[in-house]
Design an enzyme around this catalytic site. Structure first.
Site, short mmCIF file in Angstrom:
data_model
loop_
_atom_site.label_atom_id
_atom_site.label_comp_id
_atom_site.label_asym_id
_atom_site.label_seq_id
_atom_site.Cartn_x
_atom_site.Cartn_y
_atom_site.Cartn_z
N ASP A 114 -23.77 33.51 -33.93
CA ASP A 114 -24.60 34.50 -33.25
C ASP A 114 -25.94 33.85 -32.91
OD1 ASP A 114 -22.76 36.59 -33.43
OD2 ASP A 114 -23.53 37.27 -35.36
N ASP A 133 -19.69 39.73 -28.56
CA ASP A 133 -20.03 41.07 -29.05
C ASP A 133 -20.36 42.00 -27.88
OD1 ASP A 133 -19.79 40.03 -31.63
OD2 ASP A 133 -21.94 39.65 -31.82
#
Length: 155
Positions: A114, A133
């Site tokens: 991330d 995401d």
């Protein structure tokens, strides 16, 4: 089903390319933080072993979450055959591409890479996410809007 596969491939490739560029080529994994348009956008390295906000992290979660991504893919592929709207198939493809991209991270790194961190208006967001995401979230929203799998009834 071609639209589903194209959307899935585009989501998967875009996510993996973004991680290659930001995490590896810009060396975010060593730098950890890279201001882009502060405070709106900062690249902040995070390795998420669980799902959103680190929920369900731990040693056994890695392979469980890979299996869940594969299961979600299978279920969506079966369900998508009933869709009459192309946007529903695109939405399913976004979810599939994002889920498989994050699953690949788990296989390769043991965690999802991330790096997108966004804050605004005096609110500091401590969490990071990735493009997979975004695709999963957008695809799920699209499924809510466009996945009408009921065939038109004739009387």
């Amino acid at each position: 089903m071609r639209t589903l596969w194209l959307a899935a491939l585009a989501a998967f490739a875009t996510d993996q390319a973004s991680k290659l560029i930001v995490v590896h080529l810009l060396d975010l994994k060593a730098r950890l933080v890279l201001p882009v348009v502060p405070p709106l956008l900062t690249f902040r390295m995070g390795w998420n072993e669980g799902i959103n906000f680190g929920i369900l992290h731990g040693a056994g979660a890695r392979w469980l979450l890979v299996a869940v991504a594969v299961l979600v893919t299978i279920v969506l592929l079966r369900w998508a055959r009933t869709f009459t709207r192309p946007l529903a198939r695109v939405s399913a493809g976004l979810v599939i591409g994002g889920a498989l991209a994050n699953a690949l991270d788990r296989v390769i790194y043991g965690a999802v890479a991330d790096f997108l961190n966004m804050s605004c208006c005096g609110i500091v967001n401590p969490y990071a996410f990735n493009l997979a995401d975004v695709f999963i979230f957008a695809g799920a929203g699209g499924l809510v809007l466009w996945a009408d799998d009921r065939k038109a009834e004739t009387t």
